[in-house]
Design an enzyme around this catalytic site. Structure first.
Site, short mmCIF file in Angstrom:
data_model
loop_
_atom_site.label_atom_id
_atom_site.label_comp_id
_atom_site.label_asym_id
_atom_site.label_seq_id
_atom_site.Cartn_x
_atom_site.Cartn_y
_atom_site.Cartn_z
N HIS A 1 0.76 -1.17 -0.03
CA HIS A 1 -0.13 -0.07 0.02
C HIS A 1 0.74 1.38 -0.05
CE1 HIS A 1 -4.20 1.13 -0.06
NE2 HIS A 1 -4.00 1.82 0.94
N ARG B 1 1.18 2.33 -3.28
CA ARG B 1 0.03 3.02 -3.98
C ARG B 1 0.06 4.39 -3.56
NH1 ARG B 1 -5.55 2.80 -5.78
NH2 ARG B 1 -7.12 3.45 -4.30
N HIS C 1 -10.82 5.88 -6.37
CA HIS C 1 -11.60 6.07 -5.28
C HIS C 1 -12.95 6.85 -5.76
CE1 HIS C 1 -7.71 7.26 -2.92
NE2 HIS C 1 -7.92 6.09 -2.76
N TYR D 1 -4.10 13.02 -0.04
CA TYR D 1 -2.55 13.45 -0.62
C TYR D 1 -2.26 14.81 -0.86
CZ TYR D 1 -3.15 8.29 -1.17
OH TYR D 1 -3.01 7.08 -0.94
#
Length: 298
Positions: free
Chosen positions: A240, A243, A266, A275
Site C-alpha cells: 500500500h 500506492r 476512489h 494526498y
C-alpha cells in the site's frame, strides 16, 4: 453450528456470489463478524433477533477495552451494520440494532510514502532470476498504476494490453478501471512473461508463485518487504505504500486531484484529498529550506 453462525455463513455467501467481493474483503468481513458471534454467545444469545442496541454498545466498549484501535473498531461496527442491514432486508430483523452505535473518531494519520530517490533504488532490481524478474514486474506495475494489493494479485494475462501500455483492473465494488502502466512496467511484464512458462502453470493469473499458482497477497507483502531490505531502504516497504507513493508523486507533478482520483479508483474525492496534505507538507519543507523569510523566530 448455531443460528448465529448459520446467518453469518449465509451473509458471506451473499457477499461472495451476489456482491462478488474479493477473497481478501470476504476474509475481513468474516473476522469482524466472528468477533461479534463470540461476544453474543458469551452473553447467551441464540439468535440475532435477541440482539439490541445495548448489546452492540457493550460489544464496542469491550472491544476498546481489549485494545482495539478506533479505526479498527469503526471497521468492525461497519461490518456489523452491513450484516444487520442484510438481515433486515431478509425480513429476519425489524430494525438494525447497530445503526446508532459509532466508534470514537480515529486520529487521521497521513499515509507514508517512499520518496522518488528511494523508489528508484527499490526498483533497481537487475537480477535474471525468474522470481526476481516477477517481483520487479509487480513493483513496476503497482507503482506505475497505483494499484491496490487485491487488484495486483487479481490480474490475469487477458487484462493486459501491452501494445497500448494499459491494464484493466477490477476495483472495489466490482468497478472496472482501464489504466496506463508506463513503458518500464510493460518492459518488465514482457520479461516476466518470457519466463512465466518455467512454472508450468495453466492458471490465467499474470503473477504466479513458485508453485505455479496465483500469487497470494501475503506472499507479495513478504517479497516487497524483503526487497526493501535488500535495496537498502530505511523504511518498511509494503504494497500500500507503493500506492501512496504513486498518488503523492502524481499530485506533486500534476496537481490534478480529479485525475488522480480516477486513477486510484476512489469513489469520493475526499479520500483522494488526503494526498493534498502530503503535497503541502512537501511544499512547506521546500519553503522552510529555501525562502529567506522562512526562518521565523530565529
Amino acid at each position: 453450528m448455531t443460528d448465529l453462525h448459520t446467518d453469518v455463513e449465509r451473509y458471506l455467501r451473499y457477499l461472495s456470489v451476489e456482491r462478488q467481493l474479493s477473497p481478501i474483503t470476504l476474509l475481513n468481513y468474516q473476522r469482524q463478524l466472528e468477533a461479534i458471534i463470540n461476544f453474543a454467545s458469551e452473553n447467551g444469545l441464540q439468535s440475532w433477533q435477541q440482539c439490541d442496541v445495548t448489546m452492540v454498545r457493550n460489544f464496542a466498549v469491550r472491544s476498546r477495552r481489549k485494545g482495539l484501535g478506533a479505526a479498527s473498531l469503526a471497521l468492525r461496527l461497519s461490518a456489523l451494520r452491513s450484516f444487520f442491514d442484510w438481515l433486515v432486508s431478509q425480513n429476519e430483523l425489524k430494525a438494525n440494532p447497530a445503526k446508532g452505535v459509532s466508534a470514537p473518531k480515529a486520529p487521521r494519520h497521513l499515509p507514508k510514502n517512499i520518496d522518488v530517490d528511494d523508489m528508484n533504488r527499490l526498483l533497481d532490481i537487475d537480477i535474471n532470476d525468474p522470481l526476481a524478474v516477477r517481483d520487479r514486474a509487480m513493483l513496476e506495475v503497482m507503482y506505475g498504476a497505483g494499484l491496490r494489493l487485491s487488484e495486483l494479485v487479481g490480474l490475469d494475462i487477458k487484462h493486459l494490453d501491452l501494445e497500448s501500455g494499459e491494464v484493466w483492473v477490477m476495483g472495489k465494488g466490482s468497478k472496472e478501471r482501464r489504466l496506463p502502466i508506463g513503458r518500464n512496467a510493460v518492459a518488465w511484464i514482457e520479461h516476466w512473461l518470457d519466463l512465466r512458462d518455467l512454472f508450468g502453470s495453466e492458471d490465467d493469473a499474470l503473477f504466479l508463485s513458485k508453485l505455479g499458482k496465483r500469487i497470494s497477497a501475503r506472499n507479495v507483502q513478504k517479497r516487497f518487504a524483503e526487497w526493501g531490505i535488500k535495496q537498502g531502504l530505511n523504511n518498511h516497504v509494503h504494497p500500500h505504500k507503493l500506492r501512496h507513493s504513486f498518488a503523492t508523486h502524481m499530485l506533486e507533478s500534476s496537481g490534478d486531484l480529479r485525475g488522480v482520483q480516477e486513477l486510484l479508483g476512489h469513489a469520493n474525492l475526499s479520500t483522494t484529498q488526503i494526498y493534498t496534505h502530503l503535497d503541502f507538507q512537501h511544499l512547506a519543507s521546500v519553503y522552510d529550506a529555501a525562502h529567506p523569510r522562512a526562518k521565523r523566530g530565529k
